[in-house]
Motif scaffolding. Structure first.
Motif, PDB file in Angstrom:
ATOM      1  N   ILE A 120     -22.436 134.470   7.262  1.00  0.00           N
ATOM      2  CA  ILE A 120     -21.903 133.105   7.214  1.00  0.00           C
ATOM      3  C   ILE A 120     -20.653 132.997   8.080  1.00  0.00           C
ATOM      4  CG2 ILE A 120     -20.740 131.423   5.726  1.00  0.00           C
ATOM      5  CD1 ILE A 120     -22.689 132.280   3.491  1.00  0.00           C
ATOM      6  N   VAL A 121     -19.734 133.968   7.923  1.00  0.00           N
ATOM      7  CA  VAL A 121     -18.493 133.955   8.704  1.00  0.00           C
ATOM      8  C   VAL A 121     -18.795 134.117  10.192  1.00  0.00           C
ATOM      9  CG1 VAL A 121     -16.369 135.240   9.165  1.00  0.00           C
ATOM     10  CG2 VAL A 121     -17.037 134.726   6.803  1.00  0.00           C
ATOM     11  N   ALA A 122     -19.706 135.032  10.528  1.00  0.00           N
ATOM     12  CA  ALA A 122     -20.055 135.246  11.935  1.00  0.00           C
ATOM     13  C   ALA A 122     -20.662 133.985  12.544  1.00  0.00           C
ATOM     14  CB  ALA A 122     -21.022 136.417  12.060  1.00  0.00           C
ATOM     15  N   ARG A 123     -21.533 133.321  11.799  1.00  0.00           N
ATOM     16  CA  ARG A 123     -22.138 132.084  12.313  1.00  0.00           C
ATOM     17  C   ARG A 123     -21.077 131.017  12.568  1.00  0.00           C
ATOM     18  NH1 ARG A 123     -25.982 132.864   8.034  1.00  0.00           N
ATOM     19  NH2 ARG A 123     -27.892 133.852   8.820  1.00  0.00           N
ATOM     20  N   LEU A 124     -20.147 130.892  11.641  1.00  0.00           N
ATOM     21  CA  LEU A 124     -19.103 129.884  11.807  1.00  0.00           C
ATOM     22  C   LEU A 124     -18.281 130.143  13.068  1.00  0.00           C
ATOM     23  CD1 LEU A 124     -17.984 129.556   8.093  1.00  0.00           C
ATOM     24  CD2 LEU A 124     -18.894 127.694   9.497  1.00  0.00           C
ATOM     25  N   ILE A 125     -17.942 131.390  13.313  1.00  0.00           N
ATOM     26  CA  ILE A 125     -17.167 131.741  14.511  1.00  0.00           C
ATOM     27  C   ILE A 125     -17.991 131.477  15.765  1.00  0.00           C
ATOM     28  CG2 ILE A 125     -16.062 133.634  15.775  1.00  0.00           C
ATOM     29  CD1 ILE A 125     -15.409 134.879  13.012  1.00  0.00           C
ATOM     30  N   ARG A 126     -19.272 131.838  15.725  1.00  0.00           N
ATOM     31  CA  ARG A 126     -20.145 131.663  16.886  1.00  0.00           C
ATOM     32  C   ARG A 126     -20.428 130.187  17.139  1.00  0.00           C
ATOM     33  NH1 ARG A 126     -23.683 137.152  16.828  1.00  0.00           N
ATOM     34  NH2 ARG A 126     -25.223 136.006  18.074  1.00  0.00           N
ATOM     35  N   GLU A 127     -20.686 129.431  16.079  1.00  0.00           N
ATOM     36  CA  GLU A 127     -20.922 127.993  16.252  1.00  0.00           C
ATOM     37  C   GLU A 127     -19.710 127.305  16.868  1.00  0.00           C
ATOM     38  OE1 GLU A 127     -23.972 127.445  12.442  1.00  0.00           O
ATOM     39  OE2 GLU A 127     -21.865 126.857  12.277  1.00  0.00           O
ATOM     40  N   TRP A 128     -18.527 127.735  16.485  1.00  0.00           N
ATOM     41  CA  TRP A 128     -17.293 127.137  16.998  1.00  0.00           C
ATOM     42  C   TRP A 128     -16.950 127.669  18.387  1.00  0.00           C
ATOM     43  CZ3 TRP A 128     -15.499 122.821  15.429  1.00  0.00           C
ATOM     44  CH2 TRP A 128     -14.183 122.422  15.703  1.00  0.00           C
ATOM     45  N   GLN A 129     -17.586 128.793  18.780  1.00  0.00           N
ATOM     46  CA  GLN A 129     -17.278 129.469  20.043  1.00  0.00           C
ATOM     47  C   GLN A 129     -15.763 129.642  20.167  1.00  0.00           C
ATOM     48  OE1 GLN A 129     -19.424 130.791  22.769  1.00  0.00           O
ATOM     49  NE2 GLN A 129     -20.598 130.892  20.853  1.00  0.00           N
ATOM     50  N   ALA A 130     -15.220 130.300  19.165  1.00  0.00           N
ATOM     51  CA  ALA A 130     -13.770 130.373  18.993  1.00  0.00           C
ATOM     52  C   ALA A 130     -13.093 131.222  20.063  1.00  0.00           C
ATOM     53  CB  ALA A 130     -13.443 130.926  17.615  1.00  0.00           C
ATOM     54  N   ASP A 131     -11.941 130.764  20.507  1.00  0.00           N
ATOM     55  CA  ASP A 131     -11.031 131.577  21.315  1.00  0.00           C
ATOM     56  C   ASP A 131     -10.075 132.354  20.420  1.00  0.00           C
ATOM     57  OD1 ASP A 131     -11.748 130.544  24.030  1.00  0.00           O
ATOM     58  OD2 ASP A 131     -11.056 128.657  23.144  1.00  0.00           O
ATOM     59  N   ILE A 132      -9.724 131.748  19.270  1.00  0.00           N
ATOM     60  CA  ILE A 132      -8.766 132.332  18.331  1.00  0.00           C
ATOM     61  C   ILE A 132      -9.355 132.241  16.934  1.00  0.00           C
ATOM     62  CG2 ILE A 132      -6.446 132.146  17.332  1.00  0.00           C
ATOM     63  CD1 ILE A 132      -5.617 130.646  19.903  1.00  0.00           C
ATOM     64  N   VAL A 133      -9.229 133.338  16.175  1.00  0.00           N
ATOM     65  CA  VAL A 133      -9.640 133.363  14.773  1.00  0.00           C
ATOM     66  C   VAL A 133      -8.435 133.784  13.948  1.00  0.00           C
ATOM     67  CG1 VAL A 133     -11.208 134.343  13.059  1.00  0.00           C
ATOM     68  CG2 VAL A 133     -12.004 133.980  15.413  1.00  0.00           C
ATOM     69  N   LEU A 134      -8.069 132.976  12.949  1.00  0.00           N
ATOM     70  CA  LEU A 134      -6.943 133.266  12.068  1.00  0.00           C
ATOM     71  C   LEU A 134      -7.467 133.623  10.679  1.00  0.00           C
ATOM     72  CD1 LEU A 134      -4.609 130.250  12.969  1.00  0.00           C
ATOM     73  CD2 LEU A 134      -4.632 132.530  14.007  1.00  0.00           C
ATOM     74  N   ALA A 135      -6.815 134.589  10.040  1.00  0.00           N
ATOM     75  CA  ALA A 135      -7.259 135.027   8.713  1.00  0.00           C
ATOM     76  C   ALA A 135      -6.127 135.800   8.041  1.00  0.00           C
ATOM     77  CB  ALA A 135      -8.503 135.914   8.823  1.00  0.00           C
ATOM     78  N   PRO A 136      -6.225 136.005   6.728  1.00  0.00           N
ATOM     79  CA  PRO A 136      -5.220 136.823   6.045  1.00  0.00           C
ATOM     80  C   PRO A 136      -5.415 138.308   6.322  1.00  0.00           C
ATOM     81  CG  PRO A 136      -6.902 136.136   4.496  1.00  0.00           C
ATOM     82  CD  PRO A 136      -7.211 135.439   5.787  1.00  0.00           C
TER      83      PRO A 136
END
Length: 301
Positions: A120-136
């Motif tokens: 689920i997390v990987a899909r969200l990042i891929r769908e967004w085609q993220a340059d930056i990912v923020l997390a705790p």
């Protein structure tokens, strides 16, 4: 022969101009940022300031809460509370001007680092085609925070693998993964790589904190034993919330004052009051200081 040479030169110049336009166009494309939290308030507390600044510049920001916050209250729970929490973070998204804020349908306190959730997390990042990912970071008192961190870390390489979640195109370049500021000391303390003056967007951030009423005016205050301190008057309540979160962001600025001076110079860095800070994860792309400045385009040259 001369005409032929002129034609060749003309074609070559056109090619150079085309390449320059292409590079310029790519450089001007909006950054795409996705932030993950365990609950509908975690992204907002740690990154509302920079999110508002990115959004104001036209960059695309998405907040994701991996649980629905449906037990974080002293007098209500389940579906009614989940709906309240969702409405509050949607209000925050409007206040901050960000593209989207979503809540996954996973019960509060029950997030687990499963393969299904990693996908689920990987899909969200891929769908967004993220340059930056923020997390705790993963050293935290709350299991939902810890497992949010683990899920994002476990997805950090997999987002580049074509046949992991193959229905969603992989990211062409691994994003930069960054951790939010926290105060935990073991096994090692937070060590920021970038810090941002958020004083110019304080109104937006602290209005957002006040909009998260069920969390900060109700649940946290009750759980902390100071519910009787929350003002009943709405304007006074908002001022009370603002003062508390200004204290949090002032602590960040004062703790990492030397880094503020490195980024902003002595004159400005020494007087910045409120800041948000982030640590680069060892997973994902490894940016230089100059690359971080390009990803956080808020520093005067």
């Amino acid at each position: 022969m001369r005409l032929q040479n002129l034609l060749i030169r003309s074609c070559f110049l056109s090619l150079l101009i085309g390449v320059a336009v292409s590079i310029s166009g790519r450089a001007q494309e909006p950054l795409r940022i996705i932030a993950f939290g365990g609950h509908p308030d975690d992204c907002e507390v740690r990154a509302a300031g920079v999110a508002s600044m990115w959004a104001a510049m036209g960059h695309k920001v998405k907040f994701v809460s991996l649980t629905n916050g449906d037990i974080g209250h002293y007098s209500m729970a389940g579906g009614p509370l989940a709906l309240v929490r969702k409405a509050e973070i949607e209000d925050c998204a409007d206040i901050l001007g960000i593209e989207e804020s979503i809540v996954l349908d996973i019960h509060d306190g029950e997030l687990m680092p499963t393969l299904e959730n990693r996908k689920i997390v990987a899909r969200l990042i891929r769908e967004w085609q993220a340059d930056i990912v923020l997390a705790p970071r993963s050293n935290d008192y709350h299991p939902d925070h810890r497992y949010t961190a683990i899920l994002v870390q476990d997805a950090a390489f997999m987002v580049t693998v074509p046949f992991f979640t193959p229905t969603v195109p992989r990211v062409e370049k691994n994003p930069v993964f960054l951790y939010y500021y926290d105060r935990f000391q073991k096994p090692y303390p937070f060590e920021p790589d970038v810090i941002v003056d958020i004083g110019s967007v304080g109104d937006q951030k602290y209005e957002c904190m006040a909009a998260l009423r069920s969390q900060f005016s109700d649940w946290n205050a009750w759980h902390g034993g100071y519910l009787d301190e929350v003002p009943e008057d709405e304007a006074a309540r908002k001022a009370w919330i603002r003062e508390r979160f200004e204290g949090w962001d002032a602590n960040v600025a004062n703790t990492y004052r030397e880094l503020l001076v490195e980024y902003y110079g002595e004159e400005r860095g020494s007087v910045i009051e409120f800041a948000e800070a982030f640590e680069t994860s060892e997973y994902g792309s490894q940016p230089t200081r100059e690359e971080l400045k390009a990803l956080f385009p808020f520093f005067d040259e």
